[in-house]
Design a protein around this motif. Structure first.
Motif, PDB file in Angstrom:
ATOM      1  N   ASN A  14       0.818  -1.226   0.000  1.00  0.00           N
ATOM      2  CA  ASN A  14       0.000   0.000   0.000  1.00  0.00           C
ATOM      3  C   ASN A  14       0.847   1.268   0.000  1.00  0.00           C
ATOM      4  OD1 ASN A  14       0.994  -0.111   2.579  1.00  0.00           O
ATOM      5  ND2 ASN A  14      -0.949   0.260   3.589  1.00  0.00           N
TER       6      ASN A  14
ATOM      7  N   GLY B 229       1.708   4.654  -4.263  1.00  0.00           N
ATOM      8  CA  GLY B 229       0.593   4.731  -5.200  1.00  0.00           C
ATOM      9  C   GLY B 229       0.003   3.414  -5.641  1.00  0.00           C
ATOM     10  N   LYS B 230       0.496   2.299  -5.105  1.00  0.00           N
ATOM     11  CA  LYS B 230      -0.051   0.996  -5.497  1.00  0.00           C
ATOM     12  C   LYS B 230      -1.484   0.880  -4.997  1.00  0.00           C
ATOM     13  CE  LYS B 230       0.378  -3.985  -4.917  1.00  0.00           C
ATOM     14  NZ  LYS B 230      -0.960  -4.199  -4.337  1.00  0.00           N
ATOM     15  N   GLY B 231      -2.351   0.398  -5.860  1.00  0.00           N
ATOM     16  CA  GLY B 231      -3.734   0.134  -5.474  1.00  0.00           C
ATOM     17  C   GLY B 231      -3.868  -1.300  -5.001  1.00  0.00           C
TER      18      GLY B 231
ATOM     19  N   ASN C  82      -4.978  -5.183  -4.936  1.00  0.00           N
ATOM     20  CA  ASN C  82      -5.320  -6.203  -5.921  1.00  0.00           C
ATOM     21  C   ASN C  82      -6.277  -7.200  -5.266  1.00  0.00           C
ATOM     22  OD1 ASN C  82      -3.855  -8.340  -4.605  1.00  0.00           O
ATOM     23  ND2 ASN C  82      -1.972  -7.607  -5.555  1.00  0.00           N
TER      24      ASN C  82
ATOM     25  N   SER D 168      -1.628  -3.639 -10.276  1.00  0.00           N
ATOM     26  CA  SER D 168      -2.178  -2.663  -9.333  1.00  0.00           C
ATOM     27  C   SER D 168      -1.104  -1.671  -8.885  1.00  0.00           C
ATOM     28  CB  SER D 168      -2.791  -3.365  -8.120  1.00  0.00           C
ATOM     29  OG  SER D 168      -1.846  -4.199  -7.495  1.00  0.00           O
ATOM     30  N   ARG D 169       0.162  -1.974  -9.124  1.00  0.00           N
ATOM     31  CA  ARG D 169       1.242  -1.011  -8.842  1.00  0.00           C
ATOM     32  C   ARG D 169       1.393  -0.030 -10.003  1.00  0.00           C
ATOM     33  NH1 ARG D 169       4.408  -1.238  -4.890  1.00  0.00           N
ATOM     34  NH2 ARG D 169       4.358  -3.500  -4.576  1.00  0.00           N
TER      35      ARG D 169
ATOM     36  N   PRO E 148      -3.186   1.516 -10.666  1.00  0.00           N
ATOM     37  CA  PRO E 148      -3.901   1.296  -9.402  1.00  0.00           C
ATOM     38  C   PRO E 148      -5.418   1.312  -9.524  1.00  0.00           C
ATOM     39  CG  PRO E 148      -2.687   3.380  -9.367  1.00  0.00           C
ATOM     40  CD  PRO E 148      -2.321   2.678 -10.623  1.00  0.00           C
ATOM     41  N   ASN E 149      -5.938   2.023 -10.510  1.00  0.00           N
ATOM     42  CA  ASN E 149      -7.387   2.068 -10.725  1.00  0.00           C
ATOM     43  C   ASN E 149      -7.832   1.047 -11.770  1.00  0.00           C
ATOM     44  OD1 ASN E 149      -7.687   4.198  -8.881  1.00  0.00           O
ATOM     45  ND2 ASN E 149      -7.077   5.662 -10.463  1.00  0.00           N
TER      46      ASN E 149
ATOM     47  N   ASN F 116       0.404   4.922 -12.570  1.00  0.00           N
ATOM     48  CA  ASN F 116       1.156   5.310 -11.388  1.00  0.00           C
ATOM     49  C   ASN F 116       2.627   5.409 -11.788  1.00  0.00           C
ATOM     50  OD1 ASN F 116       2.261   5.652  -8.828  1.00  0.00           O
ATOM     51  ND2 ASN F 116       2.078   3.487  -8.308  1.00  0.00           N
TER      52      ASN F 116
ATOM     53  N   GLY G  18       5.169   3.347  -9.924  1.00  0.00           N
ATOM     54  CA  GLY G  18       5.169   1.933 -10.295  1.00  0.00           C
ATOM     55  C   GLY G  18       5.920   1.691 -11.595  1.00  0.00           C
TER      56      GLY G  18
ATOM     57  N   PRO H 249      -5.975  -6.003 -10.434  1.00  0.00           N
ATOM     58  CA  PRO H 249      -6.320  -4.848  -9.603  1.00  0.00           C
ATOM     59  C   PRO H 249      -7.761  -4.977  -9.090  1.00  0.00           C
ATOM     60  CG  PRO H 249      -5.178  -4.122 -11.582  1.00  0.00           C
ATOM     61  CD  PRO H 249      -5.483  -5.588 -11.751  1.00  0.00           C
TER      62      PRO H 249
END
Length: 165
Positions: A56, A59-61, A63, A114-115, A118-119, A126, A129, A157
């Motif tokens: 987290n 900027g990683k979202g 998964n 997701s890195r 992220p969305n 990101n 990432g 993600p």
């Protein structure tokens, strides 16, 4: 002497002693000479969720595994998760140097989408990432190690999962 039950081949070894015991048991099989093709590429491999950690930050979202291990942690043995994992995210420069020292020439890795996204969509990448993976690739190449990338290794993600669910 107390007899111990040896793990079956289908069970993962639980300690270094189990691994040694399996090697002793399987040693006769290793004497069989099965040649590999001359162009076979030896190397090492990882999966992002299993080694990166840093679940987290930068900027990683989340998964699907981050979500699952948060909402239903009891579904995974010992409530384990990839939140820290091997912490490759923070240690990859040293890990790559170790690979070089070991003579590893090929490294198969996956990208945690997701890195990078992220969305889950390409309209909001990101940059941290992207920079992270670019630095890994540069360091691998500088160390004489060829990166092999698996584009998807079961860590969708969560934003895309929400969209499709």
């Amino acid at each position: 002497m107390i007899a111990q039950k040896m793990p079956s081949i289908s069970q993962p070894p639980k300690s270094i002693l189990h691994i040694i015991a399996l090697l002793v048991i399987l040693a006769p099989i290793s004497s069989v000479n099965i040649p590999f093709p001359s162009d076979f590429q030896w190397g090492a491999s990882t999966a992002a969720y299993q080694v990166e950690g840093a679940w987290n930050i930068s900027g990683k979202g989340p998964n699907i595994w981050d979500y699952l291990t948060t909402v239903k942690p009891d579904l995974v043995k010992n409530n384990d998760s990839g939140r820290v994992a091997d912490d490759f995210y923070h240690h990859y420069p040293d890990d790559i140097e170790r690979m070089k020292t070991l003579g590893i020439q090929n490294f198969r890795m996956s990208i945690a989408w997701s890195r990078v996204l992220p969305n889950g969509t390409s309209d909001q990448p990101n940059q941290a990432g992207v920079d992270y993976y670019n630095d890994i690739f540069s360091r691998l190449i500088d160390a004489g190690i060829t990166p092999w990338v698996t584009l998807y290794h079961w860590d969708l993600p969560q934003a895309l999962n929400n969209f499709t669910a």
